[in-house]
Design a protein around this motif. Structure first.
Motif, short mmCIF file in Angstrom:
data_model
loop_
_atom_site.label_atom_id
_atom_site.label_comp_id
_atom_site.label_asym_id
_atom_site.label_seq_id
_atom_site.Cartn_x
_atom_site.Cartn_y
_atom_site.Cartn_z
N THR A 84 -10.97 65.22 89.94
CA THR A 84 -10.08 65.63 91.02
C THR A 84 -9.11 66.71 90.55
O THR A 84 -8.88 67.69 91.25
CB THR A 84 -9.29 64.41 91.55
N ARG A 135 -6.32 66.45 100.03
CA ARG A 135 -7.65 65.89 99.77
C ARG A 135 -8.60 66.13 100.95
O ARG A 135 -9.70 66.65 100.78
CB ARG A 135 -7.54 64.40 99.47
N LEU A 151 -13.42 65.08 95.11
CA LEU A 151 -12.39 64.62 96.03
C LEU A 151 -12.81 63.35 96.78
O LEU A 151 -11.95 62.56 97.16
CB LEU A 151 -12.03 65.73 97.02
#
Length: 148
Positions: A28, A97, A136
């Motif tokens: 991420t 996100r 993500l």
């Protein structure tokens, strides 16, 4: 609900994430950096396309033929949004996100259509978009609420 482990000092801490979870959390962070860099490169591609139509040449014939000035503006706008979203992901912003996943999907489509102008970079951009979507979506630890 997250379980907590007690330490000898009486404080509680969350248990260590599953082995694949730590890798996804690092992914991420890397996805945020990739979106930021891809956004900056998109801005530069956009400026080059806007400045002069003769910067990029089409390789062969292709079904999708676009005006390069219009593509320049599209790259500039999407690049700016991607850069801001990348910074949001690095700051762990809640909105970043979902916007990052949607934007990475749009970047994949945009790079596919951009293939006749920069084939190698288009393929690299598609691969980056796929990785960003995976990273993500795979890191559930960062998006799930912590219970303390």
């Amino acid at each position: 609900m997250a379980q907590q482990a007690s330490t000898s000092s009486g404080t509680t801490r969350s248990p260590a994430p599953a082995p694949g979870q730590a890798w996804a959390a690092g992914g991420t962070m890397f996805a945020g950096v990739l979106l930021l860099v891809d956004g900056i490169l998109g801005i530069l591609n956009g400026i080059a396309g806007i400045a002069a139509d003769d910067v990029y040449r089409r390789i062969g014939s292709y079904v999708f033929e676009w005006d390069l000035t219009a593509w320049g503006w599209i790259h500039l706008i999407i690049g700016a949004i991607a850069a801001v979203t990348g910074v949001g992901i690095l700051r762990n912003a809640g909105w970043a996100r979902a916007v990052g996943v949607a934007l990475a999907g749009l970047i994949i489509i945009m790079n596919f259509i951009w293939l006749p102008y920069l084939p190698l970079w288009g393929l690299i951009g598609i691969a980056i978009g796929v990785f960003v979507i995976w990273a993500l979506c795979a890191d559930r630890h960062a998006s799930s609420p912590r219970v303390e």
